[in-house]
Write a protein that holds these residues in place. Structure first.
Motif, mmCIF file in Angstrom:
data_model
loop_
_atom_site.group_PDB
_atom_site.id
_atom_site.type_symbol
_atom_site.label_atom_id
_atom_site.label_comp_id
_atom_site.label_asym_id
_atom_site.label_seq_id
_atom_site.Cartn_x
_atom_site.Cartn_y
_atom_site.Cartn_z
ATOM 1 N N UNK A 405 -7.202 -3.956 12.071
ATOM 2 C CA UNK A 405 -6.642 -4.193 10.746
ATOM 3 C C UNK A 405 -5.293 -4.889 10.884
ATOM 4 N N UNK A 406 -4.792 -5.394 9.747
ATOM 5 C CA UNK A 406 -3.599 -6.238 9.750
ATOM 6 C C UNK A 406 -2.383 -5.520 10.336
ATOM 7 N N UNK A 407 -2.178 -4.267 9.962
ATOM 8 C CA UNK A 407 -0.988 -3.557 10.438
ATOM 9 C C UNK A 407 -0.978 -3.461 11.955
ATOM 10 N N UNK A 408 -2.117 -3.145 12.553
ATOM 11 C CA UNK A 408 -2.198 -3.046 14.009
ATOM 12 C C UNK A 408 -1.971 -4.400 14.660
ATOM 13 N N UNK A 409 -2.483 -5.455 14.057
ATOM 14 C CA UNK A 409 -2.345 -6.798 14.627
ATOM 15 C C UNK A 409 -0.883 -7.230 14.656
ATOM 16 N N UNK A 410 -0.136 -6.923 13.615
ATOM 17 C CA UNK A 410 1.278 -7.279 13.584
ATOM 18 C C UNK A 410 2.043 -6.524 14.665
ATOM 19 N N UNK A 411 1.767 -5.239 14.798
ATOM 20 C CA UNK A 411 2.430 -4.478 15.862
ATOM 21 C C UNK A 411 2.051 -5.021 17.233
ATOM 22 N N UNK A 412 0.781 -5.360 17.393
ATOM 23 C CA UNK A 412 0.333 -5.898 18.674
ATOM 24 C C UNK A 412 0.983 -7.221 19.005
ATOM 25 N N UNK A 413 1.225 -8.053 17.996
ATOM 26 C CA UNK A 413 1.886 -9.341 18.234
ATOM 27 C C UNK A 413 3.295 -9.134 18.765
ATOM 28 N N UNK A 414 3.991 -8.140 18.244
ATOM 29 C CA UNK A 414 5.344 -7.845 18.719
ATOM 30 C C UNK A 414 5.327 -7.400 20.177
ATOM 31 N N UNK A 415 4.395 -6.514 20.514
ATOM 32 C CA UNK A 415 4.297 -6.061 21.915
ATOM 33 C C UNK A 415 3.869 -7.211 22.823
#
Length: 663
Positions: A405-415
């Motif tokens: 989902x979008x929220x996880x993808x944004x966090x993953x992009x930061x990591x």
């Protein structure tokens, strides 16, 4: 406490199964055999006293262990020490307000009625015996409501519960009748006259028929239960529940082998003996008795495992740790290879069963022939399997703990930016600043080969590294949820790249998936997955300038699109609350989203799309067709959208099955 609960469950199941077995043996085996050949009354009385003692003992153990089970469940539900739980009326709450308590009360009532039947059956006969059998069987099958089958929802739960009922009943009719059968054979051998030889012969024949029917039902019920509780290979070999289940299956197979010797070798020998008092008859009876006791001992092992299984979450509810360094990639098999392997698989099963049956019957040459056929099938099957053998890791079959989902993808992009850009580059193409100095070029994370690896493979590499340390592991820097976020981002970005290669023609093969996201329409929040439940969706991604004409065209065609089940969802990636020309509000299907959603959906928008990309999604969220306003063909007319929607509605989508459980 857990070990005590396992022991208590073992005693309770054993007692309930044995209680059913005693009454079933009397009704279906002993009574008809003794009545037909008129065995000595004193010997018959002695046998019935022993069966009565077995029944009373089983009933006492069932009631006593059931009381202990109730006390332990009460203490567990209250979360208090045992004394406090019992003194504060918690037992009454459990009995009156829980499914377990209602089931316990039912079993206790049945036990009381069974005790009455045992008391009066010396004076009454016939109907009282059948009544006792019915009550004992009901007491046994009611244990299904205390098992996993009662927790399975919907129509699948009804099937699972019915399989539990049949499985328990068949266990009572086979495993529960073994001790009474051994008692009858003991009495027959002790007397040793012609009448008791005839009784033994007749009882063996009737018992064999009952056992074959019971084992058949037991197998069917067991297959259904295994499908619901450990319905795939990873859950069987990679979880504690699955490994215990495999041990149970192994012991069960050993029981079948012993039973096959009785059925295919000893029973025919007993039936064809020249007379009823010869040494052959009594040696055969002795072996039948010994094998029955062996089956019973193995059955106790099965019940001990059943006691442990009831305290564990099913294999499908836990993450499977894959124990092997390799796995079978079914997607790598050609259609011809799959057909060949299916044929060989059926042949292997037939040869294995035939070889075991031949050995049990004492036909060893035939057994060797079937064994050779089995070995040949395995050798031939290895050839098409070899190309599909792939490397595997302990986490290869893990289910992502973070939803795609979008929220996880944004966090993953930061990591990813913090830990991965140096080598894999900002776009994931393996061209980061440090890539040139590495002995092995970093993988291009935008290529289709990424989807040949499971999310669990990616999770393992991120945590433990790969290529003999060229890629370091980040288990110390990233916790498991953060690693799953990185996995989701990498897969979403690669899916966006693959989506860019899809054109206006509907794709029926495997397709990239758009992540789930939340949007607001009419002051109410929805998710993409909720919208997809009703049918395909046209996802329109736009940026300045707002495609006013296109929005108006789709709004006018909306009734026609809805008629074929196609819904429209428009998201402005660079503008909020867009308006059409003249200041009018945008159509209702133009929704508001968060910055996290715009970031995630931007991965699926073409760089030069003329300010608009349209994705036609099937019910699984997979991109089946794609249009941009910058291509010569332009955007699809409403009629073309209707045709495409009708076509993709016929494409099968993998729906969440019984194995889809949250972790």
């Amino acid at each position: 406490m857990e070990g005590f609960l396992i022991a208590e469950r073992f005693v309770h199941f054993t007692a309930a199964i044995l209680l059913t077995g005693v009454f079933a043996f009397e009704r279906f085996v002993a009574d008809p055999a003794i009545r037909q050949f008129g065995a000595e009354s004193a010997s018959e009385t002695r046998l019935r006293r022993r069966l009565d003692w077995l029944a009373w003992t089983s009933l006492a153990l069932a009631v006593g262990s059931g009381a202990v089970w109730l006390v332990m469940v009460t203490a567990g539900m209250s979360g208090k020490p045992l004394g406090a739980a019992l003194s504060q009326g918690t037992v009454r709450i459990v009995l009156t307000r829980t499914q377990f308590g209602e089931d316990w009360l039912l079993r206790f009532a049945l036990a009381v009625l069974l005790a009455f039947c045992l008391l009066v059956r010396q004076q009454l006969s016939g109907a009282i015996g059948w009544t006792a059998l019915f009550l004992a069987a009901a007491m046994l099958v009611s244990l299904a409501w205390a098992g996993h089958g009662a927790a399975t929802p919907g129509s699948a739960g009804d099937l699972h519960l019915a399989a539990d009922f049949l499985h328990l009943l068949a266990a009572g009719l086979w495993l529960g009748t073994l001790p009474p059968f051994a008692l009858l054979l003991t009495e027959a051998r002790r007397i040793g006259d012609a009448n008791w030889a005839a009784v033994a012969r007749r009882a063996t024949r009737r018992y064999s028929a009952l056992a074959v029917a019971s084992v058949t039902v037991l197998l069917v019920g067991g297959l259904v239960n295994t499908w619901f509780l450990a319905g795939n290979v990873p859950a069987l070999v990679g979880t504690e529940y699955g490994r215990l289940l495999l041990a149970k299956i192994g012991i069960f197979i050993a029981m079948l082998i012993v039973a096959a010797v009785n059925l295919l070798r000893l029973s025919p020998r007993l039936a064809t003996a020249a007379d009823g008092i010869g040494n052959v008859v009594w040696r055969t009876v002795a072996r039948l008795r010994r094998n029955a006791l062996t089956e019973g001992a193995l059955g106790l092992g099965v019940l001990a495992i059943v006691g442990a299984l009831g305290t564990l979450p099913p294999g499908l509810h836990t993450e499977p740790g894959w124990p092997f360094p390799f796995r079978l990639d079914a997607a790598a098999l050609t259609v011809g290879s799959r057909i060949l392997l299916a044929i060989l698989g059926v042949t292997v099963c037939i040869c294995a069963i035939a070889a075991a049956a031949s050995a049990a019957a004492g036909r060893y040459r035939r057994m060797a022939g079937f064994g050779a056929g089995l070995a040949l099938c395995l050798a031939v099957g290895w050839m098409p399997l070899w190309p599909a053998i792939d490397r595997a890791y302990p986490t290869s079959y893990y289910t992502p703990a973070e939803p795609y989902a979008a929220a996880s993808i944004v966090r993953g992009a930061s990591h990813y930016d913090e830990h991965c850009t140096l080598c894999h580059g900002p776009t994931g193409e393996g061209d980061g600043p440090a890539s040139a100095s590495l002995p092995i070029r970093p993988a291009d994370l935008t290529e289709p080969h990424l989807f040949a690896h499971s999310p669990g493979d990616l999770f393992w590499w991120i945590g433990h590294g790969m290529d003999e340390g060229v890629m370091p592991g980040f288990a110390d820097e990233l916790n498991p949820n953060q690693r799953w976020d990185v996995v989701n981002f990498i897969r979403a970005r690669a899916a966006g790249v693959l989506a860019g290669e899809i054109g206006p023609e509907v794709v029926t093969a495997a397709a990239p998936q758009v992540p789930d996201f939340t949007f607001e329409a009419g002051g109410v929040q929805y998710t993409l997955r909720q919208m997809l439940e009703t049918g395909p969706v046209l996802l329109l991604l736009f940026g300045p300038p707002v495609p006013t004409a296109r929005l108006q065209q789709l709004a006018a065609a909306r009734p026609r699109l809805t008629d074929v089940g196609l819904r429209v969802l428009a998201v402005g990636l660079d503008a909020s609350a867009p308006e059409t020309s003249g200041g009018a509000r945008a159509p209702l299907f133009v929704v508001g989203v968060s910055s996290e959603v715009t970031f995630s959906l931007a991965l699926f928008r073409a760089t030069e799309d003329g300010a608009e990309t349209e994705l036609l999604l099937d019910r699984g969220g997979n991109v089946r067709a794609r249009w941009t306003s910058s291509t010569p063909e332009g955007l699809a007319a409403p009629g073309s959208l209707i045709t495409a929607a009708e076509r993709i509605s016929r494409i099968p989508v993998a729906a969440p099955g019984h194995a889809s459980h949250p972790h």
